[in-house]
Design a protein around this motif. Structure first.
Motif: not given
Ligand code: SAM
Ligand code: SF4
Length: 355
Positions: A51-53, A89-94, A121-124, A145-147, A185-187, A215-217, A349-351
């Motif tokens: 939702v934040y991404c 490597l990151t993404g989106g989901e790499p 890499l950073t992955t979901n 790993v983002s969780l 973990a995003v707070a 959370v980043m804007p 977007h962050m993605s």
């Molecule tokens: N899909 C992968 C993942 O979720 O780890 C990699 C890409 S994702 C954009 C990279 C990181 O950015 C994740 O940890 C995600 O929680 C964080 N993220 C995405 N949108 C964000 C936002 N608006 N503010 C802070 N962190 C954000």
């Protein structure tokens, strides 16, 4: 002095000879910061819709605009030739990019040659069951790993499309393969703010660091960002009532500040782009999957590398474009949540840039 200025007045032959030597100079920005860390978004697509991404109905880039795996390899390798020692490597989901293991395997040659210290890499986590062992075999040692939650229903609400069970199975597979994991973990205010002790004890109990992120804007996501924003200064103060947090000098190469949680023995990181300025030691730049180079996550200024990359087989044009871009790397970022208009400070977007 930049190579282009250095070589401008040189006679033709010397110019050419000098080119190949000077192009290999390490990248240093106008503030004396060496650029040694490149984050590459290999796709803007994702199998989740956090939702934040992202908005639920994201429009993704036409495939023709996205760099091929060979082009991504060439781009990364050009940065490695110029002194980048860490590639993320990151993404989106790499791990949803088709053929991603071909890229990882090919980039691993820079680990073998000693030019690169780390490929990560950073992955979901959704595809880790499938790829963890292969990643390890290509020299990847640790991953992020983002969780954000350990509650299956909340997980579904945050990611919209994700399955907690699948991610936890992926984490098991990664640990089984011998990959070190850091959990990010995003707070989120009113969403997971009651869960941080549980997340800390779970992660540390499994030998994983945990980093909390503000959370980043970035990007329009169709929900009020102010409603999600939770300053980590508050989180930390609350956690300090329950745990003994001992500040650490440890740095993971990124912007996190770490503390040791005495009760668990594990490390807890805080990434606070809005409340703490971490720009002075910034060694990073980011490239999107279309070859746009962002010199700062929090600024709009960017350089298009796809054109010079595709214009010729030699890297000369590419190196010129990279040098010009690095000479414009700003001193710091401009993150603000626009309270009056309730708009993100940056429209992408962050993605796109991959965090
Ligand atoms: N899909 C992968 C993942 O979720 O780890 C990699 C890409 S994702 C954009 C990279 C990181 O950015 C994740 O940890 C995600 O929680 C964080 N993220 C995405 N949108 C964000 C936002 N608006 N503010 C802070 N962190 C954000
Ligand atoms: Fe996908 Fe990662 Fe963005 Fe979530 S944070 S939507 S997993 S890119």
């Amino acid at each position: 002095m930049s190579p282009s200025r250095l070589t401008r007045n040189m006679p033709r032959v010397e110019h050419r000879e000098l080119d190949s030597a000077t192009w290999r100079l390490p990248l240093v920005d106008p503030f004396g910061r060496s650029i040694t860390y490149l984050r590459v978004s290999v796709t803007d697509r994702c199998d989740f819709r956090c939702v934040y991404c992202m908005a639920e109905n994201m429009t993704f880039l036409p495939k023709a605009q996205v760099l091929t795996l060979e082009e991504l390899d060439r781009l990364c390798s050009a940065f490695v030739a110029r002194g980048v020692r860490k590639l993320r490597l990151t993404g989106g989901e790499p791990l949803v990019r088709r053929g991603i293991m071909t890229l990882v395997s090919s980039l691993s040659r820079h680990l073998s040659s000693g030019q690169l210290d780390e490929l990560t890499l950073t992955t979901n986590g959704s595809q880790l069951s499938k790829y963890a062992h292969e990643l390890k075999s290509h020299g990847v040692r640790r991953i992020n790993v983002s969780l954000d939650t350990l509650d299956a229903e909340k997980f579904r609400a945050i990611t919209r499309w994700g399955s907690l069970q699948q991610v936890l199975a992926g984490i098991d597979a990664a640990q089984d393969a011998g990959l070190k994991i850091k959990i990010n973990a995003v707070a989120l205010k009113g969403v997971n703010d009651d869960e941080f002790p549980r997340l800390i004890e779970w992660a540390h109990g499994r030998g994983m660091d945990l980093t909390l992120i503000e959370v980043m804007p970035l990007g329009e996501i169709g929900e009020g960002r102010l409603d999600q924003y939770l300053p980590l200064s508050i989180v930390r103060a609350r956690l300090a009532e329950r745990y003994t947090l001992e500040d650490l000098d440890y740095r993971s190469g990124g912007p996190a500040r770490y503390a040791r949680v005495a009760e668990t023995g594990g490390r807890l990181g805080f990434i606070t782009p809005l409340t703490h300025n971490f720009c002075e030691s910034c060694n990073r730049v980011r490239v999107t999957c279309t070859g746009t180079l962002y010199m700062c996550l929090g600024q709009e200024d960017a350089a298009e590398l796809r054109k010079p990359l595709r214009a010729s087989e030699s890297n000369d044009l590419l190196f010129t474009a990279i040098d010009e871009a690095i000479s414009r790397k700003p001193k710091g970022h401009d993150f603000i949540i626009d309270r009056r208009h309730r708009r993100p400070a940056l429209s992408r977007h962050m993605s796109v840039t991959g965090g």
